[in-house]
Design an enzyme around this catalytic site. Structure first.
Site, PDB file in Angstrom:
ATOM      1  N   ASP B 323      42.665  31.237  38.430  1.00  0.00           N
ATOM      2  CA  ASP B 323      41.608  32.235  38.248  1.00  0.00           C
ATOM      3  C   ASP B 323      42.245  33.411  37.526  1.00  0.00           C
ATOM      4  O   ASP B 323      43.446  33.402  37.254  1.00  0.00           O
ATOM      5  CB  ASP B 323      41.015  32.652  39.603  1.00  0.00           C
ATOM      6  CG  ASP B 323      39.602  33.222  39.470  1.00  0.00           C
ATOM      7  OD1 ASP B 323      39.359  34.000  38.534  1.00  0.00           O
ATOM      8  OD2 ASP B 323      38.744  32.880  40.309  1.00  0.00           O
ATOM      9  N   HIS B 324      41.450  34.393  37.197  1.00  0.00           N
ATOM     10  CA  HIS B 324      41.983  35.655  36.703  1.00  0.00           C
ATOM     11  C   HIS B 324      42.112  36.626  37.873  1.00  0.00           C
ATOM     12  O   HIS B 324      41.272  36.613  38.783  1.00  0.00           O
ATOM     13  CB  HIS B 324      41.070  36.245  35.625  1.00  0.00           C
ATOM     14  CG  HIS B 324      40.983  35.405  34.394  1.00  0.00           C
ATOM     15  ND1 HIS B 324      39.790  34.925  33.882  1.00  0.00           N
ATOM     16  CD2 HIS B 324      41.959  34.919  33.578  1.00  0.00           C
ATOM     17  CE1 HIS B 324      40.044  34.206  32.791  1.00  0.00           C
ATOM     18  NE2 HIS B 324      41.343  34.184  32.592  1.00  0.00           N
ATOM     19  N   TYR B 477      36.540  35.046  39.923  1.00  0.00           N
ATOM     20  CA  TYR B 477      35.550  33.964  40.061  1.00  0.00           C
ATOM     21  C   TYR B 477      35.454  33.116  38.797  1.00  0.00           C
ATOM     22  O   TYR B 477      34.364  32.692  38.402  1.00  0.00           O
ATOM     23  CB  TYR B 477      34.186  34.508  40.464  1.00  0.00           C
ATOM     24  CG  TYR B 477      34.188  35.309  41.747  1.00  0.00           C
ATOM     25  CD1 TYR B 477      35.228  35.199  42.662  1.00  0.00           C
ATOM     26  CD2 TYR B 477      33.144  36.165  42.066  1.00  0.00           C
ATOM     27  CE1 TYR B 477      35.230  35.929  43.838  1.00  0.00           C
ATOM     28  CE2 TYR B 477      33.132  36.893  43.244  1.00  0.00           C
ATOM     29  CZ  TYR B 477      34.175  36.774  44.127  1.00  0.00           C
ATOM     30  OH  TYR B 477      34.167  37.496  45.303  1.00  0.00           O
ATOM     31  N   HIS B 478      36.594  32.873  38.187  1.00  0.00           N
ATOM     32  CA  HIS B 478      36.684  32.006  37.013  1.00  0.00           C
ATOM     33  C   HIS B 478      37.543  30.796  37.399  1.00  0.00           C
ATOM     34  O   HIS B 478      38.761  30.917  37.512  1.00  0.00           O
ATOM     35  CB  HIS B 478      37.329  32.764  35.838  1.00  0.00           C
ATOM     36  CG  HIS B 478      36.616  34.035  35.488  1.00  0.00           C
ATOM     37  ND1 HIS B 478      37.253  35.135  34.951  1.00  0.00           N
ATOM     38  CD2 HIS B 478      35.299  34.385  35.599  1.00  0.00           C
ATOM     39  CE1 HIS B 478      36.364  36.102  34.729  1.00  0.00           C
ATOM     40  NE2 HIS B 478      35.173  35.675  35.128  1.00  0.00           N
ATOM     41  N   HIS B 479      36.906  29.655  37.586  1.00  0.00           N
ATOM     42  CA  HIS B 479      37.618  28.469  38.092  1.00  0.00           C
ATOM     43  C   HIS B 479      38.122  27.644  36.920  1.00  0.00           C
ATOM     44  O   HIS B 479      37.325  27.068  36.187  1.00  0.00           O
ATOM     45  CB  HIS B 479      36.687  27.610  38.951  1.00  0.00           C
ATOM     46  CG  HIS B 479      35.957  28.378  39.987  1.00  0.00           C
ATOM     47  ND1 HIS B 479      34.658  28.118  40.351  1.00  0.00           N
ATOM     48  CD2 HIS B 479      36.349  29.439  40.718  1.00  0.00           C
ATOM     49  CE1 HIS B 479      34.292  28.972  41.278  1.00  0.00           C
ATOM     50  NE2 HIS B 479      35.296  29.784  41.515  1.00  0.00           N
TER      51      HIS B 479
END
Lengths: 178, 541
Positions: B323-324, B477-479
């Site tokens: 994720d970031h 919330y970047h998978h």
């Protein structure tokens, strides 16, 4: 500060003329819905206006029209209207029990006292729960949502475009003196 | 109806009237988020018979104002806005870092773009060559030049409003809409940044700065994340509806349970619906269920041929979950900052992005327009009302100011999506286990981002009140990364065309194919890859 029809219709103003037109012709026919006949919407309206006179700032004018217009959309369906009715009934029951009259018939100071003596001020807003919690959700926070997501409510605290109001994309660019 | 329809009166949409399989389907797409929507739309446009299977429901657009109430009222939790079901969406967290998965995704037609912020940057050129350029991570099997025309197409498809970025990768033409004008808050930051020789530039937004593609321009509701009632913010429903207009079939509440297969091909997707379980055959399959559910479905589809999970000869399915990381800082100023009029950002800086090396990751810095509490949210939380409440809100609103930033994390073997065999969802399948871990390079970079944020805020005269640093960071919330792209079959799950190395008729359109993540919000790259996948599928079937 004066609440207007623009405030009451604020949320839907950006979504097309239909919503605005509905406001323009006055309040929805409370008997036209699909709800159970035992919901006394006139009583709900009286109680909500009486509560707004307590939980809104003192120098707000136009509360009766604002709250009634807001309630048009809030009482149009089934579930929410029934839950508001239950909360309002609980509030009236306490008012009757402690002060001998329904909530809307009491003085503003006494209405304030009823809410605080029910511990509505410190209650968590819940859709289901103790009366203090449901009154917090369906009466107090319902009314505060209406006011503070309206243009007039926003301007009271320093923004022309409060969250929840479709106030356009100019105000965020402007400085405080503009 | 006038005013604000109540959240409680939202009716569950009936959704599809027929959930039975489509005959003679050319392509079955799993997932109706932005990637699946774009693939379906492109392939339907090419005349293909397309069916989309979406695990979640279809939401009625007319309910968005009521969903906004859920976003504002403190009684509702963020996953409630899009009707997350804790049993349907159950998951585990076995990693050292907690991951709030159901805050990080929305399940339904439109997918997580229903609740996304809507920032759409291209990755920088070096992001595709992390190993070669920065000495860490891995290189993508494609370069920026391979994706560049698809980036342009994705910007037009989504509708991107943006302006010039002096630090961005080369581009052939302006974005389709002009950038949103800078905020008053940006103008305050600009004075400090000028002193520090830090260049601010516009944020590219997937929201309409003017009417675009039949959708309204932004009207300033201020609740972009998690819901845009006007539709000015792009979401995957746009291309789902477009695809349906071209003949595609979209079946909601169709949770794919398993991909039936032989050694070389997927033969069918079996899916469970409220109307029973069905089996969808197709010539080609495109998996577009995001960075968690896509690897989970492959793992659930294990067989004698693929005992470790379908398309998993490499062992990379579910691995390298990334994720970031968020880096942020904020406080108050002694003048009005005009926050929370809108729910999106207008300025950022990529000035330090390409200084990345083995020790420090790429990162970007953001200038917030929604620092501090919004007045209505303050009004709904407190033990006061009347004039006392008004005074509290007046005191608490108006002078907040803040910065954010995103930092890349590297792929790691100890960061992965697995199956928790001890817990099952409503269909009886093992739930996803998010095992998320973050390395020192990312944490060092958060410190670096914080240093810059502090220098800017100090220059501005801000009384700093909070910091999201290495000890208090969280995911964006970047998978990403869980079915990574690779040249060699031993190194990843899909090839440079996003086709699985193991299966001839299976493509993956998702951030799960990212070998590394850069520090850019991933959705524009997801969209560009999806359009590229559509071309590849159309050529192959």
């Amino acid at each position: 500060m004066e609440l207007t029809r623009r405030d009451a219709a604020a949320a839907l103003a950006a979504l097309g003329a239909g919503g605005v037109a509905a406001v323009a012709v006055g309040h929805t026919d409370d008997n036209g819905g699909q709800q159970a006949d035992d919901i006394d919407k006139a009583a709900i309206r009286r109680t909500m206006v009486a509560a707004a006179e307590v939980v809104y700032p003192d120098d707000i004018a136009g509360i009766d029209e604002f709250v009634n217009t807001f309630l048009d959309s809030r009482l149009a369906g089934d579930r929410h209207a029934a839950a508001v009715d239950s909360a309002v009934t609980a509030l009236d029951d306490r008012a009757q029990s402690w002060y001998g009259d329904r909530f809307a018939a009491l003085s503003a100071d006494t209405r304030d006292a009823v809410l605080r003596e029910m511990a509505v001020d410190t209650a968590e807003p819940r859709r289901e729960g103790e009366p203090r919690e449901t009154v917090r959700y369906y009466v107090v926070n319902e009314l505060l949502l209406a006011l503070y997501s309206s243009p007039t409510g926003g301007e009271l605290v320093g923004t022309e475009n409060p969250q929840g109001y479709a106030g356009g994309i100019d105000s965020y660019q402007r400085g405080p003196q503009a | 109806m006038s005013g604000r329809p109540p959240a409680e009166d939202i009716e569950t949409s009936a959704g599809a009237s027929d959930r039975t399989p489509v005959d003679d389907a050319d392509v079955c797409v799993v997932g109706a988020g932005p990637a699946g929507a774009l693939v379906a739309d492109q392939l339907a446009d090419a005349g293909r018979e397309v069916v989309v299977l979406e695990a979640g429901p279809r939401f009625d657009f007319d309910d968005r104002l009521a969903r906004q109430e859920k976003a504002i009222r403190p009684t509702y939790d963020r996953p409630d806005v899009w009707d997350s079901d804790p049993e349907r969406d159950a998951h585990s967290n076995s990693g050292e870092w907690f991951y709030p998965l159901n805050h990080a995704r929305a399940k339904g037609v439109g997918g997580s773009t229903l609740h996304w912020q809507g920032m759409v940057m291209r990755l920088h050129e070096a992001d595709f060559n992390s190993k070669a350029e920065r000495g860490v991570g891995v290189d993508w099997p494609i370069d920026y030049s391979d994706l560049r025309p698809y980036y342009a197409a994705a910007e037009h498809a989504i509708g991107v409003a943006g302006g010039e970025n002096p630090f961005g990768p080369p581009r052939e033409e302006p974005r389709p809409m002009p950038a949103f004008e800078p905020s008053h808050s940006d103008s305050l930051f600009a004075e400090a940044c000028d002193e520090l020789e830090i260049a601010m530039h516009p944020v590219p937004n997937a929201r309409n700065s003017e009417p675009y593609d039949g959708r309204s321009g932004c009207v300033g509701y201020g609740t972009c994340q998690p819901v845009c009632p006007s539709g000015a913010k792009y979401d995957g429903t746009v291309h789902i509806e477009s695809a349906e207009g071209k003949g595609a079939t979209v079946i909601d509440r169709a949770a794919v349970q398993r991909l039936e297969h032989d050694a070389d091909r997927i033969t069918a997707a079996t899916y469970a619906t409220p109307d029973g379980e069905f089996r969808q055959d197709a010539d080609a399959f495109v998996l577009a269920a995001g960075g968690v559910e896509t690897p989970r479905l492959l793992l659930l589809s294990e067989s004698e041929q693929y005992p470790d999970g379908l398309a998993n000869s490499s062992g990379a399915v579910g691995q390298f979950f990334m994720d970031h990381l968020f880096a942020g800082m904020g406080g108050t100023l002694d003048e009005p900052t005009r926050q929370n009029h809108v729910g999106f950002l207008t300025s950022e800086t990529h000035q330090f992005y390409d200084e990345a090396d083995a020790e420090l990751a790429p990162f970007k810095l953001e200038f917030f327009n929604y620092a501090g509490p919004s007045p209505v949210e303050m009004a709904l939380t407190g033990d006061d009302w009347g004039d006392d409440l008004l005074e509290r809100v007046r005191d608490g609103y108006g002078t907040h100011i803040a910065m954010g930033g995103l930092v890349e994390q590297l792929p790691r073997e100890d960061s992965y999506i697995g199956l928790d065999e001890s817990t099952t969802d409503t269909h009886g399948n093992p739930v996803p286990d998010v095992h998320w871990n973050v390395g020192d390079r990312a944490l060092r970079t958060i410190e670096r981002a914080n240093e810059l944020q502090r220098s800017i805020l100090d220059e501005l005269g801000v009384e700093i009140e909070w910091t999201a640093g290495p000890d208090s960071t969280g995911p964006a919330y970047h998978h990403m990364g869980t079915t990574r792209m690779s040249d060699e079959p031993a190194d990843g799950v899909v090839d440079a065309d996003c086709r699985t190395h193991d299966l001839d008729n299976c493509w993956i359109a998702s951030s799960s194919v990212f070998p590394t993540g850069g520090a850019m919000n991933p959705t524009l790259t997801i969209a560009a890859l999806a359009l590229r996948v559509a071309d590849a599928v159309d050529a192959a079937v």
